[in-house]
Design a protein around this motif. Structure first.
Motif, PDB file in Angstrom:
ATOM      1  N   PHE A  19      36.561  47.566  34.094  1.00  0.00           N
ATOM      2  CA  PHE A  19      35.428  47.638  35.026  1.00  0.00           C
ATOM      3  C   PHE A  19      34.427  48.700  34.577  1.00  0.00           C
ATOM      4  CE2 PHE A  19      39.189  46.433  37.639  1.00  0.00           C
ATOM      5  CZ  PHE A  19      38.873  45.088  37.691  1.00  0.00           C
ATOM      6  N   GLN A  36      31.991  44.031  37.048  1.00  0.00           N
ATOM      7  CA  GLN A  36      32.692  44.800  38.084  1.00  0.00           C
ATOM      8  C   GLN A  36      32.376  44.207  39.461  1.00  0.00           C
ATOM      9  OE1 GLN A  36      31.437  48.898  38.328  1.00  0.00           O
ATOM     10  NE2 GLN A  36      33.482  49.571  38.927  1.00  0.00           N
ATOM     11  N   TYR A 124      45.092  42.741  39.208  1.00  0.00           N
ATOM     12  CA  TYR A 124      44.240  43.940  39.234  1.00  0.00           C
ATOM     13  C   TYR A 124      44.825  44.970  38.276  1.00  0.00           C
ATOM     14  CZ  TYR A 124      41.498  47.771  41.209  1.00  0.00           C
ATOM     15  OH  TYR A 124      40.654  48.828  41.372  1.00  0.00           O
ATOM     16  N   ASN A 173      42.464  38.677  43.169  1.00  0.00           N
ATOM     17  CA  ASN A 173      41.603  39.209  42.111  1.00  0.00           C
ATOM     18  C   ASN A 173      42.429  39.196  40.830  1.00  0.00           C
ATOM     19  OD1 ASN A 173      39.834  40.625  40.532  1.00  0.00           O
ATOM     20  ND2 ASN A 173      40.077  42.585  41.578  1.00  0.00           N
ATOM     21  N   PHE A 319      34.970  36.289  43.525  1.00  0.00           N
ATOM     22  CA  PHE A 319      35.000  36.005  42.093  1.00  0.00           C
ATOM     23  C   PHE A 319      35.094  34.510  41.814  1.00  0.00           C
ATOM     24  CE2 PHE A 319      37.209  40.162  42.614  1.00  0.00           C
ATOM     25  CZ  PHE A 319      36.164  40.939  42.142  1.00  0.00           C
ATOM     26  N   ARG A 364      35.619  35.924  34.521  1.00  0.00           N
ATOM     27  CA  ARG A 364      35.461  36.145  35.961  1.00  0.00           C
ATOM     28  C   ARG A 364      34.030  36.578  36.240  1.00  0.00           C
ATOM     29  NH1 ARG A 364      37.704  41.332  39.247  1.00  0.00           N
ATOM     30  NH2 ARG A 364      35.635  42.044  38.628  1.00  0.00           N
TER      31      ARG A 364
END
Ligand code: GLN
Length: 384
Positions: A19, A36, A124, A173, A319, A364
């Protein structure tokens, strides 16, 4: 400057979080940042006024270690209303500076050296390093490509007498998938009669589409009594930079987690907690969030329709995952870099969310953006 001694790493092989990397690259390249996950539009001005009000009133010193009681009480009311689960605000609800710190505190407090933690990839990026920092051992299951569903038999096979924790995440995510009631019941079966704790990352609880209800572990009493639920104000109120989150957990787990948490942050931001304690009463804010983001998802999908990207199903989170097989043979990391540099759109390659960098050629894209940004980025992506 350089430290002349030996620097041993507790996280060898771990680089800077994707990110941070992609946001920096996006800024350098003046690219649109769909990498991000954060909204590029304003939060509600009333919320800002409330924070201002409490700052001006002098609420600028430490909050109580577990969080402001009035905010915890409101969270208890909300959780009972939404999920029919009763949490004691004094002993079972804790406010933290962001969901990521809550995740870290939970793992650091509960996972002993040598304990195993089952992580389902892609996931994540903080889960596995947090387990390593605690001296635990991550055991990886994986979502089944391309639908990104959980094979619970695979999870079950990973359970040993050393398993301390299973981490789940819904809405998910990075894939945008969600867990169903049937998933929860399968998990319940796997952990029954064990000492396994479930950590359920539900920071996107209010970003779920097509009229489907979020299946919080809170809804399943047998799971709830062994679960820690992670939530985030940043996602719900478009304030990711405020770093505000919380966790729910049974009393004896909370006691242990707070022991560690108090030495990590001690407490979260005071005036924001006061503001949220009032603002959270406005149910419409979060009840309208699914429709708000569904409109964005649908608009973004429509804009990308003419592109060569393959749009994967997105049932929740902000996303949208896309396959780019028809466009390039490059690895997803290379491709993401290339289109940031050449097409000025930054995205996240999904392989970074696997411990072994599995590459299904999927990116993503974060669609928590104003319409103009969605239009501009879609225009650039459609040219590929
Ligand atoms: N949760 C957000 C994402 O997945 C941002 C996390 C972060 O920046 N650490 O993009």
């Amino acid at each position: 400057m350089q430290f002349n001694g030996v620097v041993k790493s507790k996280l060898s092989g771990v680089g800077t979080s994707i990110f941070a990397v992609m946001s920096q690259l996006a800024n350098e390249q003046k690219a649109i940042n769909l990498a991000q996950g954060f909204p590029n539009f304003m939060c509600n001005k009333d919320l800002i006024s409330l924070v201002n009000k409490f700052m001006n009133k002098g609420f600028n010193q430490y909050a109580p270690m577990p969080g402001l009681l009035s905010l915890r009480e409101q969270i208890a009311i909300k959780t009972e209303k939404l999920y029919s689960a009763v949490y004691n605000p004094e002993t079972e609800i804790t406010i933290t500076p962001g969901g990521t710190l809550a995740i870290y505190a939970v793992i650091e407090a509960l996972v002993m050296p040598g304990d195993e933690v089952i992580i389902i990839e892609p996931c994540y990026d903080s889960y596995s390093p947090s387990v390593r920092l605690a001296g635990g051992v991550a055991k990886f299951a994986r979502l089944q490509f391309p639908k990104f569903t959980i094979d619970w038999n695979e999870v079950k096979k990973l359970v040993t007498f050393k398993t301390k924790m299973i981490i789940i995440n819904t809405p998910h995510n990075p894939t945008g998938t969600i867990l169903t009631a049937s998933d929860m019941l399968k998990l319940e079966k796997i952990v029954e009669n064990s000492d396994i704790v479930v950590m359920s990352d539900e920071v996107y609880e209010h970003i779920i589409f097509d009229g489907v209800e979020h299946q919080s572990v809170c809804r399943f009493p047998k799971l709830a009594e062994r679960s820690v639920v992670i939530s985030s104000f940043g996602k719900t109120y478009h304030t990711t930079g405020w770093k505000m989150g919380y966790f729910l957990a049974p009393e004896n787990l909370t006691r242990e987690i707070r022991k560690a948490y108090q030495f990590m942050a001690f407490a979260a931001n005071t005036p924001i907690q006061h503001a949220l304690a009032e603002y959270i009463k406005n149910e419409d804010e979060y009840l309208n969030l699914p429709a708000f983001y569904q409109e964005k998802r649908d608009y973004f999908k429509k804009l990308l329709k003419g592109s060569k990207f393959k749009l994967l199903p997105c049932s929740g989170s902000y996303f949208q995952c896309v396959g780019y097989e028809k466009i390039s043979d490059l690895s997803d990391v290379e491709f993401a870099k290339k289109i940031t540099l050449e097409n000025k759109v930054a995205t996240i390659p999904i392989s970074v969310f696997y411990h072994n960098a599995s590459d299904n050629k999927v990116l993503r894209l974060c669609f928590a953006k104003d319409n103009e940004t969605l239009e501009k980025s879609a225009e650039a992506l459609t040219q590929l």
